[in-house]
Design a protein around this motif. Structure first.
Motif, PDB file in Angstrom:
ATOM      1  N   GLY A   1      -8.115  -4.336   7.624  1.00  0.00           N
ATOM      2  CA  GLY A   1      -8.331  -2.919   7.374  1.00  0.00           C
ATOM      3  C   GLY A   1      -7.404  -2.310   6.345  1.00  0.00           C
ATOM      4  O   GLY A   1      -7.601  -1.172   5.924  1.00  0.00           O
ATOM      5  N   SER A   2      -6.383  -3.061   5.912  1.00  0.00           N
ATOM      6  CA  SER A   2      -5.458  -2.531   4.901  1.00  0.00           C
ATOM      7  C   SER A   2      -5.926  -2.907   3.504  1.00  0.00           C
ATOM      8  O   SER A   2      -6.633  -3.893   3.309  1.00  0.00           O
ATOM      9  N   MET A   3      -5.517  -2.117   2.525  1.00  0.00           N
ATOM     10  CA  MET A   3      -5.900  -2.345   1.129  1.00  0.00           C
ATOM     11  C   MET A   3      -4.649  -2.393   0.271  1.00  0.00           C
ATOM     12  O   MET A   3      -3.750  -1.562   0.410  1.00  0.00           O
ATOM     13  N   ILE A   4      -4.574  -3.385  -0.592  1.00  0.00           N
ATOM     14  CA  ILE A   4      -3.471  -3.492  -1.533  1.00  0.00           C
ATOM     15  C   ILE A   4      -4.006  -3.161  -2.925  1.00  0.00           C
ATOM     16  O   ILE A   4      -5.098  -3.612  -3.305  1.00  0.00           O
ATOM     17  N   LEU A   5      -3.257  -2.343  -3.679  1.00  0.00           N
ATOM     18  CA  LEU A   5      -3.701  -1.888  -5.002  1.00  0.00           C
ATOM     19  C   LEU A   5      -2.592  -2.109  -6.012  1.00  0.00           C
ATOM     20  O   LEU A   5      -1.422  -1.846  -5.730  1.00  0.00           O
ATOM     21  N   TRP A   6      -2.967  -2.615  -7.175  1.00  0.00           N
ATOM     22  CA  TRP A   6      -2.019  -2.737  -8.284  1.00  0.00           C
ATOM     23  C   TRP A   6      -2.759  -2.529  -9.600  1.00  0.00           C
ATOM     24  O   TRP A   6      -3.994  -2.595  -9.664  1.00  0.00           O
TER      25      TRP A   6
ATOM     26  N   LEU B   1     -10.072   0.989   6.418  1.00  0.00           N
ATOM     27  CA  LEU B   1     -11.345   0.785   7.115  1.00  0.00           C
ATOM     28  C   LEU B   1     -11.060   0.411   8.564  1.00  0.00           C
ATOM     29  O   LEU B   1     -10.101  -0.308   8.851  1.00  0.00           O
ATOM     30  N   ASN B   2     -11.898   0.889   9.486  1.00  0.00           N
ATOM     31  CA  ASN B   2     -11.743   0.504  10.881  1.00  0.00           C
ATOM     32  C   ASN B   2     -12.626  -0.703  11.198  1.00  0.00           C
ATOM     33  O   ASN B   2     -13.408  -1.171  10.351  1.00  0.00           O
TER      34      ASN B   2
ATOM     35  N   TYR C   1      -8.374  -6.222   3.018  1.00  0.00           N
ATOM     36  CA  TYR C   1      -8.378  -7.360   3.942  1.00  0.00           C
ATOM     37  C   TYR C   1      -9.385  -7.073   5.042  1.00  0.00           C
ATOM     38  O   TYR C   1      -9.251  -6.108   5.789  1.00  0.00           O
ATOM     39  N   LEU C   2     -10.402  -7.927   5.155  1.00  0.00           N
ATOM     40  CA  LEU C   2     -11.474  -7.737   6.125  1.00  0.00           C
ATOM     41  C   LEU C   2     -11.273  -8.579   7.375  1.00  0.00           C
ATOM     42  O   LEU C   2     -12.160  -8.645   8.238  1.00  0.00           O
ATOM     43  N   SER C   3     -10.126  -9.237   7.482  1.00  0.00           N
ATOM     44  CA  SER C   3      -9.785 -10.002   8.681  1.00  0.00           C
ATOM     45  C   SER C   3      -8.282 -10.204   8.718  1.00  0.00           C
ATOM     46  O   SER C   3      -7.607 -10.137   7.683  1.00  0.00           O
TER      47      SER C   3
END
Length: 517
Positions: A463-468, A334-335, A439-441
């Motif tokens: 803007g990064s996303m962690i997936l498990w 996300l930007n 993460y939104l901040s």
């Protein structure tokens, strides 16, 4: 002795604080900002009241000084065998003062318009704010500070000096701040921590000059003695009391002596929060565990344009954090503008304290949250992105949980799957097969996401996303996905969690002959 205006001010403020009921602020930085704005209003209203009160007092003082000069002049004339009131102008002025001036003055004092205006300002604030922090809030904030001490190996002196994990800030605590922290920790039966803060308060008090220093030291030493008693250090408690009795033989000190003579220490034995707690703490500090063998033999970063048509023109930026179990970070999901749109949606909702499993509120999880559905364009877009990245069917996806972390906000080691038996809500949908956390901040310090059994820590990147995956391919729970959100030292941590359920995923992530894969 307090002046009349100070007494008025105290009564007004006590009435104002008595009106309001308690909310919860320490678990959310965003809600703390409300308190900051409210205090600014209080400061301005009080400053205005005091300025006007001072002007009124100067007017009264000037009037009284004028009358004194008149009477002094009359006395001089009398000594010179002249009668002051035989002069018609002086007689007129005396009558005028008694008929008009003093009457106006009494009316001004009785009416006290300034007090009424100030009261109205406070009443308006009460209507807008509705809540104020109470003692429970103060203790919650102090627990947050102690949590930072425990997780990041900070001393009371570090925090009092504004030294947050090696970063010096402009904030600093005085002796009274440290004393209040020590008192509240004593009341919460955190005696070892209380002792540390009370000793620091005593040390800082040595640097204070003034007539009330002995009285202030008496307060500190009384709590020091009580704390030593609870810790079972009777000899040190007696030394502290002996010194205290040389300053003050008042009844409270004598009562502490009697308490020491008959008291058995009740210092509780603190259990470890979990068997992974020490590993969790180390990872929160950004240090890997050399004694734990991990599955990071060949993690890599790469661009993925084949996963979905979404990423043909703009490849997905992937970092493999762990290989078995798979833990991946996807950057730039996300930007900033998209994140602002999501946060605006959350601002329209009333946040509430986050819970832990079966809706239990505890210190294990300190944050505030809201739930966002997918009715808005930005949320529909993000749901599609999560589906494209995970490869899962999004029919059974939970609405997004957006969390905001407050003072020392954290989430201790836990798992996201529900396990057997499933709650009724999950019966048809299946368990949470995966977690997608965006993460939104950014976070200035702290707030890592860590996996204690896998020797993995992840720094929040906006803007990064962690997936498990929370389940194996067989849909058995994967205990290796134990994870935690570390305490925030500085900054605001905002995350969005989306949990996808196992129903309808048979062809998206089929099981294999190996039930442990």
């Amino acid at each position: 002795m307090l002046s009349q205006s100070c007494i008025y001010l105290c009564l007004l403020l006590s009435g104002f604080f008595g009106i309001l009921v308690s909310g919860e602020f320490y678990s959310s930085i965003e809600k703390m900002e409300i308190l900051g704005e409210m205090e600014e209003t209080l400061v301005e209203a009080t400053r205005s009241y005091l300025v006007q009160q001072q002007q009124q007092l100067q007017l009264l003082s000037s009037f009284v000084d004028h009358i004194r000069r008149e009477h002094a002049s009359a006395s001089e004339m009398h000594e010179q065998n002249e009668e002051y009131l035989e002069q018609p102008l002086q007689a007129f002025r005396l009558i005028k003062r008694l008929v008009l001036d003093w009457k106006d003055l009494n009316h001004l004092l009785a009416m006290n318009e300034l007090k009424a205006n100030y009261r109205n300002t406070l009443d308006e604030m009460a209507k807008e704010v509705e809540v104020l922090p109470n003692l429970e809030e103060l203790q919650g904030a102090i627990k947050g500070l102690v949590r930072l001490q425990s997780v990041y190996n900070l001393t009371a002196s570090d925090l009092a000096d504004g030294n947050l994990n090696g970063k010096k800030t402009d904030s600093a605590l005085n002796w009274r701040d440290c004393f209040e922290i020590g008192v509240q920790l004593y009341e919460m039966a955190e005696y070892k921590r209380a002792l540390e803060w009370l000793v620091l308060a005593d040390k800082l008090l040595d640097e204070v000059q003034g007539d009330d220093t002995l009285k202030m030291a008496t307060e500190v030493y009384e709590y020091l003695a009580l704390t030593y008693i609870e810790l079972g250090e009777k000899d040190t408690a007696q030394e502290t009391l002996t010194k205290l009795l040389t300053w003050n033989s008042a009844r409270p000190t004598q009562n502490i002596q009697a308490h020491l003579d008959h008291r058995m220490p009740k210092c509780p034995i603190k259990k470890e929060d979990s068997e992974y707690f020490s590993d969790y703490v180390r990872l929160c500090q950004g240090k890997r565990l050399p004694e734990i063998k991990t599955n990071q033999s060949s993690p890599r970063c790469y661009l993925d344009s084949n996963r979905h048509a979404y990423f043909k023109l703009s490849p997905l930026k992937v970092e493999q954090v762990n290989l078995d179990p798979d833990i991946n970070i996807y950057y730039g999901v996300l930007n900033d503008n998209q994140i602002k749109s999501i946060l605006r949606l959350s601002d329209e909702l009333d946040s509430f304290r986050s819970t832990h499993r079966k809706y239990v509120i505890s210190d294990m999880r300190i944050s505030q949250q809201v739930w966002l559905n997918y009715s808005s364009p930005i949320m529909r877009t993000y749901r599609q992105l999560v589906g494209a990245i995970s490869g899962f069917n999004m029919t059974n996806v939970e609405i997004m949980q957006l969390a905001n972390y407050g003072i020392g906000g954290h989430y201790e080691p836990h798992i996201d799957y529900m396990g057997s038996p499933l709650p009724p809500y999950y019966a048809k949908r299946g368990d949470r097969i995966s977690t997608s956390m965006i993460y939104l901040s950014d976070v200035q310090q702290g707030g890592y996401t860590v996996f204690p059994t896998q020797n993995v820590f992840v720094k929040p990147v906006k803007g990064s996303m962690i997936l498990w995956y929370n389940q194996l391919r067989s849909l058995n729970p994967d205990h290796r996905t134990l994870h935690a959100g570390c305490a925030v030292i500085e900054g605001i941590k905002r995350i969005g969690n989306i949990w996808i359920h196992s129903s309808y995923q048979e062809f998206r992530r089929p099981c294999t002959l190996n039930s442990e894969e």
